[in-house]
Design a protein around this motif. Structure first.
Motif, short mmCIF file in Angstrom:
data_model
loop_
_atom_site.label_atom_id
_atom_site.label_comp_id
_atom_site.label_asym_id
_atom_site.label_seq_id
_atom_site.Cartn_x
_atom_site.Cartn_y
_atom_site.Cartn_z
N ILE A 58 2.92 -19.05 -0.73
CA ILE A 58 4.36 -18.79 -0.92
C ILE A 58 4.62 -18.25 -2.32
CG2 ILE A 58 6.62 -19.89 -1.08
CD1 ILE A 58 5.62 -21.87 1.10
N GLY A 59 4.04 -18.91 -3.33
CA GLY A 59 4.24 -18.46 -4.70
C GLY A 59 3.71 -17.06 -4.92
N GLY A 60 2.50 -16.78 -4.40
CA GLY A 60 1.93 -15.46 -4.55
C GLY A 60 2.73 -14.40 -3.83
N THR A 61 3.24 -14.73 -2.64
CA THR A 61 4.02 -13.76 -1.86
C THR A 61 5.36 -13.46 -2.53
OG1 THR A 61 2.98 -14.60 0.17
CG2 THR A 61 4.96 -13.26 0.42
N LYS A 62 5.97 -14.48 -3.11
CA LYS A 62 7.23 -14.24 -3.84
C LYS A 62 7.00 -13.31 -5.02
CE LYS A 62 9.73 -18.51 -2.69
NZ LYS A 62 10.28 -19.78 -3.21
N GLN A 63 5.89 -13.51 -5.74
CA GLN A 63 5.58 -12.62 -6.86
C GLN A 63 5.27 -11.22 -6.36
OE1 GLN A 63 5.79 -13.18 -10.27
NE2 GLN A 63 5.52 -10.96 -10.21
N ALA A 64 4.61 -11.13 -5.20
CA ALA A 64 4.30 -9.82 -4.62
C ALA A 64 5.58 -9.05 -4.31
CB ALA A 64 3.46 -9.98 -3.36
N VAL A 65 6.63 -9.76 -3.89
CA VAL A 65 7.92 -9.11 -3.65
C VAL A 65 8.43 -8.48 -4.95
CG1 VAL A 65 10.35 -9.50 -3.07
CG2 VAL A 65 8.56 -10.57 -1.70
N ARG A 66 8.34 -9.25 -6.05
CA ARG A 66 8.81 -8.72 -7.33
C ARG A 66 7.94 -7.54 -7.78
NH1 ARG A 66 9.63 -14.35 -8.02
NH2 ARG A 66 7.62 -14.64 -9.06
N ASN A 67 6.63 -7.62 -7.50
CA ASN A 67 5.74 -6.50 -7.84
C ASN A 67 6.13 -5.24 -7.08
OD1 ASN A 67 4.36 -8.32 -9.41
ND2 ASN A 67 2.59 -8.48 -8.06
N ALA A 68 6.42 -5.40 -5.79
CA ALA A 68 6.82 -4.25 -4.97
C ALA A 68 8.14 -3.67 -5.46
CB ALA A 68 6.93 -4.66 -3.50
N GLN A 69 9.04 -4.53 -5.92
CA GLN A 69 10.30 -4.05 -6.48
C GLN A 69 10.06 -3.26 -7.76
OE1 GLN A 69 12.27 -7.85 -6.69
NE2 GLN A 69 13.29 -7.59 -4.71
N ASP A 70 9.06 -3.68 -8.55
CA ASP A 70 8.68 -2.89 -9.73
C ASP A 70 8.18 -1.52 -9.30
OD1 ASP A 70 9.35 -4.93 -11.45
OD2 ASP A 70 7.30 -5.69 -11.65
N THR A 146 -1.48 1.00 -9.57
CA THR A 146 -1.74 0.16 -8.41
C THR A 146 -0.87 -1.08 -8.49
OG1 THR A 146 -4.02 0.93 -8.23
CG2 THR A 146 -3.47 -1.15 -7.13
N PHE A 147 -0.18 -1.39 -7.41
CA PHE A 147 0.75 -2.52 -7.37
C PHE A 147 0.22 -3.58 -6.41
CE2 PHE A 147 3.08 1.13 -8.77
CZ PHE A 147 3.93 0.64 -9.76
N GLN A 148 0.19 -4.82 -6.88
CA GLN A 148 -0.25 -5.96 -6.07
C GLN A 148 0.91 -6.41 -5.20
OE1 GLN A 148 -3.37 -7.37 -6.09
NE2 GLN A 148 -2.83 -8.88 -4.54
N VAL A 149 0.84 -6.12 -3.90
CA VAL A 149 1.95 -6.41 -3.00
C VAL A 149 1.55 -7.43 -1.94
CG1 VAL A 149 3.09 -4.19 -3.35
CG2 VAL A 149 1.34 -4.41 -1.57
N GLY A 150 0.57 -8.26 -2.28
CA GLY A 150 0.15 -9.34 -1.39
C GLY A 150 -0.33 -10.51 -2.21
N ALA A 151 -0.46 -11.67 -1.56
CA ALA A 151 -0.85 -12.89 -2.28
C ALA A 151 -2.35 -13.00 -2.46
CB ALA A 151 -0.32 -14.11 -1.52
N ILE A 159 -0.88 -1.36 -3.20
CA ILE A 159 -0.34 -0.03 -2.93
C ILE A 159 -0.48 0.79 -4.21
CG2 ILE A 159 1.73 1.33 -2.45
CD1 ILE A 159 2.69 -0.84 -0.61
N THR A 160 -1.02 1.99 -4.08
CA THR A 160 -1.22 2.86 -5.24
C THR A 160 -0.21 4.00 -5.21
OG1 THR A 160 -3.58 2.35 -5.35
CG2 THR A 160 -2.84 4.37 -6.44
N VAL A 161 0.45 4.20 -6.34
CA VAL A 161 1.32 5.36 -6.55
C VAL A 161 0.52 6.34 -7.39
CG1 VAL A 161 3.48 6.21 -7.50
CG2 VAL A 161 3.40 3.97 -6.42
N ASP A 162 0.09 7.44 -6.79
CA ASP A 162 -0.81 8.37 -7.46
C ASP A 162 -0.10 9.70 -7.71
OD1 ASP A 162 -2.90 9.72 -8.52
OD2 ASP A 162 -4.10 9.83 -6.70
#
Length: 395
Positions: A58-70, A146-151, A159-162
């Motif tokens: 749960i904690g990792g997934t919540k942070q992944a949401v914030r990472n994806a928002q970044d 590269t964005f960490q979008v999973g726990a 996900i990589t933005v290239d």
């Protein structure tokens, strides 16, 4: 059982039951006050282990949401800058069309148009050089994030933005740095426009010879290349390509030819048996650099303004492609965030069922323990008075 005063078995029994009831009552009070069914490992050892694992997810997934928002913020920053790049290119195209109207323009009028063109080209480059997110340049042709979008740690959790393969969104990177509406050339690209300067080191050989790049069968020699190849208004700088440790000659060759194609046009470069060939419009696809510089093809007449329209159209198409790519990535981030939020909800529900107190059920246990505690206290008092009956026998 005999009647004795030294050992009151009834009182001991009542006390033992009262102690157990009091422990149950304390446990219920703890669960009701904390809201947790498991307050310590002893409450449910297996359940605690499972719930802690769920909490980690749960904690990792919540942070992944914030990472994806970044990630969305990065994409929006780049795409917002390219919106203005598009506006500038559209204005430049309008000016190029105006400059093509030869019958109504003086040379002074064309010069005035070119003045605005030059300012717009400078602004394109400034936007490409200064568009940043948290200190990282986004439009200089080198960004890859590269964005960490999973726990977890799998490749599917990233996900990589290239933007590294798109090239710089500057005037030079878009191939319009040489646009000049005041000239009338024999063609958009002349033989005299083909220049090669300081394009290799001694270790690789002289670029003016037909076998200049025979050593490109060796991976290490790619990093020795330097200098610039200019064809018409488009240029390629060998130092703009960054190689990664561990890449073999084939991988580096693909990276180099892709970069040359991005700068000079698709199909400009190829490597065969360690030899690099660069070709351009009206040139044979097998021309080496030496042969390319020596060619004297015949070109149809074309004005600088007409050339500008074509080059700017290519630039607009390129920027549109990059913006489309960014839009697709942003949509992917949006879907990722929606999926992660559903995962957080379901994981939280699972963790709650294991760890949280069912208040209604626990109130039933608390009420039972409370009544038993009161009854046990009363019975302990009664048990303590039983030995007093011995006094009647002693009268």
């Amino acid at each position: 059982m005999g009647l004795s005063i030294n050992t009151n078995i009834a009182a001991m029994n009542s006390y033992r039951n009262l102690s157990n009831t009091q422990n149950d009552l304390n446990s219920s009070l703890e669960k009701l006050s904390s809201g947790l069914r498991i307050n310590r490992a002893a409450d449910d050892a297996a359940g605690l282990a499972i719930s802690e694992g769920l909490r980690a997810q749960i904690g990792g997934t919540k942070q992944a949401v914030r990472n994806a928002q970044d990630g969305i913020s990065v994409v929006q920053t780049a795409e917002g800058a390219l919106t203005e790049t598009h506006s500038i290119l559209q204005r430049m195209r309008t000016l190029a069309v105006q400059a093509s109207n030869e019958g109504s323009l003086s040379s002074e009028a064309k010069t005035n148009i070119q003045d605005e063109m030059d300012q717009l080209k400078t602004e394109l480059t400034r936007i490409a050089d200064t568009t940043q997110f948290n200190g990282a340049k986004l439009l200089d042709g080198n960004y890859s994030g590269t964005f960490q979008v999973g726990a977890n740690t799998s490749a599917q959790d990233k996900i990589t933005v290239d933007l590294n393969s798109t090239g710089a969104m500057s005037a030079s990177g878009l191939g319009i740095s040489g646009v000049d509406v005041t000239t009338t050339a024999s063609n958009a690209m002349k033989v005299s426009d083909v220049t090669i300067t300081n394009a290799s080191t001694t270790a690789v050989g002289t670029i003016a010879t037909e076998t200049a790049f025979a050593d490109l069968a060796t991976a290490a020699n790619f990093e020795k290349l330097n200098g610039t190849v200019t064809i018409g208004s488009k240029s390629f700088d060998f130092s703009s390509v960054t190689y990664t440790a561990g890449e073999d000659a084939a991988a580096r060759g693909t990276k180099l030819t892709t970069a040359i194609d991005a700068a000079l046009g698709t199909g400009s470069a190829a490597i065969a048996t360690g030899v690099l060939t660069i070709s351009g419009p009206a040139f044979s696809g097998t021309d080496t650099i030496e042969q390319l510089a020596a060619k004297t093809p015949t070109f149809a007449a074309a004005s600088g303004a007409t050339e500008a329209i074509d080059l700017i159209d290519d630039a607009i198409t390129e920027v549109s492609s990059v913006r489309s790519q960014l839009g697709a990535v942003q949509n992917r981030f949006d879907h990722t965030i929606n999926n992660l939020n559903v995962a957080v909800e379901n994981l939280s529900a699972s963790e709650s069922r294991i760890r949280d107190t069912d208040m209604a059920e626990e109130m039933v246990s608390f009420t039972r323990a409370q009544i038993l505690s009161q009854a046990g206290t009363a019975m302990l008092a009664q048990a303590k008075s039983l030995p007093q009956s011995v006094l009647q026998l002693l009268q």
